[in-house]
Enzyme design. Structure first.
Site, short mmCIF file in Angstrom:
data_model
loop_
_atom_site.label_atom_id
_atom_site.label_comp_id
_atom_site.label_asym_id
_atom_site.label_seq_id
_atom_site.Cartn_x
_atom_site.Cartn_y
_atom_site.Cartn_z
N ASP A 22 1.23 84.05 17.93
CA ASP A 22 2.45 84.46 17.27
C ASP A 22 3.33 83.37 17.33
O ASP A 22 3.75 82.98 18.04
CB ASP A 22 2.96 85.59 18.23
CG ASP A 22 3.88 86.48 17.41
OD1 ASP A 22 4.01 86.49 16.11
OD2 ASP A 22 5.04 86.99 18.14
N ASN A 31 9.67 95.35 27.62
CA ASN A 31 9.82 96.43 26.76
C ASN A 31 9.93 97.84 27.59
O ASN A 31 8.98 97.72 28.63
CB ASN A 31 8.64 96.55 25.80
CG ASN A 31 8.73 95.35 24.89
OD1 ASN A 31 9.28 95.18 23.73
ND2 ASN A 31 7.81 94.42 25.13
N THR A 55 0.84 92.44 27.48
CA THR A 55 0.27 93.36 28.68
C THR A 55 0.14 94.48 28.07
O THR A 55 0.72 95.05 27.09
CB THR A 55 1.05 93.40 29.89
OG1 THR A 55 2.32 94.22 29.49
CG2 THR A 55 1.59 92.28 30.71
#
Lengths: 70, 502
Positions: B102, B165, B110
């Site tokens: 990326d 997140n 994960t």
């Protein structure tokens, strides 16, 4: 017949009873049992650490280049 | 009803070759990721539906700050002998994780986790997976071996992220999220910062001579924004829920540092998860920082933690006291909820006490304190000043994921770090995903039915079934652990995953 745009929803499933609890919430992290030790001055651990640090090329950060990420 | 707990971490790793100041980062990251393959690369990640231009505040931006630069790189990359997908080299692993290239960094995402122990185990699994990929790559390289760093800066104004997140209810207005989170996020670095030698800014070299708490604070330039590579925000507003959009948001935090200390990872994610529960209950302390962007840098650049942060409607307050206000409110409302929440609240309170008493006890628990102690120990032994460039090199080496070289991993190997999971849990996390989340189901499908998978997205898996009739395993609202278990059991018994989708 379903196509790719008609995904299945699991809420439509009949729920079955499970024989054992397969997914209990894993336990919380363990209580502190003293915690880590900061290596004492003059200890073999600290000497080993200093030895490893001395091996680090003093210029490696100067040469280290990355592209911007997120 | 509260939102299901679910969180995950994405880490972009720094990559270098020994003795090679100039490398092609696209090729290096691509080759690194592919080194983890045991067979030929097959494109399986499906980017359809991903749109980083959509903003949680209810609009879509026409462009991102990074678009022009990305277009320039795309133009350069268009002459390469491989396609976009070949360059990205997305791998979906048997543990449900995603490992790919990326923005020229090997990135490990994960699988989704419900518990801190699982999350830390999977974050550490990522470290070992990228290191094992490097070992394989190095077997093919005669010299100039690959080195990987779990950090966030090159000390020359180029930062790369470690994003945490969280699944959040769409029912919580974004404004509530912003108000409740902002003071917390500005100050959580006091226990989650990874420490950095020098001060830098986007595209500008580091000015040495100082030690600061956070690697990323220098790169935070605005409070809220959909951007992630330029004008980075404290609170990223990208609206890609990777779940049922009507019911959920994904809080995508890009301000955090990559942690080496398991304890810091657990506390960073655990306290953030608790604050989200506080917002959902409407019990967050009301603290209106005068200038959050200035404050995040002020906190980072003052490791004494004694600086007062100006507020709009109350007297100035220190970072430690802001965190204390949060933990006190959280403890009143949430203590006793479950063992994990109690652990978070106890440790959160304890670490704040230790930060103002005896910080040395936090060596091996909090990265910036551990790094500062290592550097000061070395400075004393070698009679160095903070201006010595060797210190930035040692800072970098703290994050080396090679256990034979990395400074943090040396401490850990000697038993001088606070562990949250053990090596057996990490090895298991390398093999398989959490049993109670869709991440585990994704991994199970990769493990059991690799030849039947047509493509994968975070929230669904498409199985081959002919052009007219592919089968979709929809997971956009698969968060109830009982339902996860039912699907898991069905997949374990099925000879063909398509049958589970009917």
């Amino acid at each position: 017949m379903k196509n790719r745009n008609e995904p299945h929803h699991f809420a439509q499933w009949e729920r079955r009873e499970r024989p054992i609890d397969p997914g209990p919430r894993p336990p919380a992290p363990k209580e502190d049992t003293g915690g880590p030790r900061r290596p004492d001055s003059g200890s073999p651990e600290k000497d080993e650490l200093l030895k490893r640090m001395r091996k680090v090329d003093p210029k490696q950060a100067e040469r280290y280049r990355q592209r911007t990420g997120e | 009803m509260t939102t299901p707990r679910l969180f995950g971490i994405e880490t972009e790793y720094g990559i270098a070759r020994e003795g090679m100041p100039e490398i092609d980062p696209v090729v290096e990251s691509m080759e690194l990721v592919r080194s983890y393959l045991t067979g030929p690369f097959e494109q399986s990640w499906d980017y359809t539906g991903e749109d980083p231009h959509v903003d949680q505040r209810g609009f879509r931006v026409s462009s991102l700050q990074q678009d022009r630069e990305e277009d320039q790189f795309a133009e350069l990359d268009s002459h390469r002998p491989f396609t976009f997908h070949e360059m990205k080299s997305d791998l979906v692993l048997t543990n449900g994780a995603r490992f790919y290239n990326d923005h020229t960094h090997p990135e490990y995402s994960t699988p989704e986790c419900r518990s801190l122990v699982d999350l830390v185990a999977h974050d550490r699994a990522g470290e070992r997976i990228v290191f094992r990929a490097a070992q394989k790559r190095n077997q093919d390289l005669e010299s100039c071996h690959v080195k990987l760093y779990k950090n966030n800066t090159d000390f020359h104004g180029h930062s790369y992220g470690c994003h945490d997140n969280y699944l959040v209810s769409r029912g919580i207005p974004f404004e509530h999220l912003s108000n409740g989170l902002m003071p917390f996020l500005v100050t959580r670095q006091i226990f989650s910062g990874a420490g950095k030698v020098g001060i830098e800014a986007q595209e500008r070299d580091s000015a040495g001579g100082v030690f600061q708490i956070s690697q990323r604070a220098d790169f935070m330039e605005t409070q809220c924004s959909v951007d992630t590579m330029h004008d980075r925000p404290i609170l990223n507003t990208r609206d890609e829920p990777h779940a049922d959009r009507k019911k959920y948001r994904r809080l995508h935090l890009i301000l955090g540092d990559a942690n080496m200390c398991e304890y810091a990872t657990a506390l960073k994610v655990g306290t953030t998860r608790v604050v989200l529960e506080m917002i959902e209950r409407g019990i967050c302390p009301s603290i209106d920082l005068d200038d959050p962007v200035a404050a995040i840098k002020t906190v980072s650049q003052n490791p004494t933690l004694t600086v007062d942060l100006p507020c709009k409607s109350r007297k100035a307050i220190t970072a430690v006291d802001i965190q204390r206000r949060y933990v006190e409110a959280a403890t009143k409302a949430l203590f006793g909820t479950d063992a994990e929440t109690d652990w978070i609240l106890n440790e959160w309170s304890d670490v704040l006490d230790q930060l103002t008493r005896d910080r040395s006890i936090l060596v091996g628990r909090v990265d910036w304190i551990t790094k500062q102690w290592l550097l000061e120990t070395f400075m004393e032994a070698e009679n160095l000043e903070w201006t010595d460039p060797w210190l930035a090199s040692l800072d970098l080496e703290y994050h080396n994921v090679d256990p034979e070289a990395g400074l943090f991993l040396s401490l850990e190997t000697a038993g001088n770090s606070r562990r949250v999971c053990d090596d057996a849990q990490i090895e298991e996390a390398i093999r398989s995903g959490p049993s109670d989340t869709r991440g585990g189901i994704r991994g199970l499908c990769v493990s059991r039915f690799p030849d039947r998978i047509q493509s994968v997205q975070w929230e669904r898996i498409f199985f081959k079934g002919g052009i007219i009739n592919p089968k979709t395993l929809e997971m956009g609202d698969l968060f109830d652990p009982d339902q996860v278990w039912a699907v898991r059991e069905a997949l374990e018994q099925a000879s063909n995953p398509a049958s589970v989708c009917e």
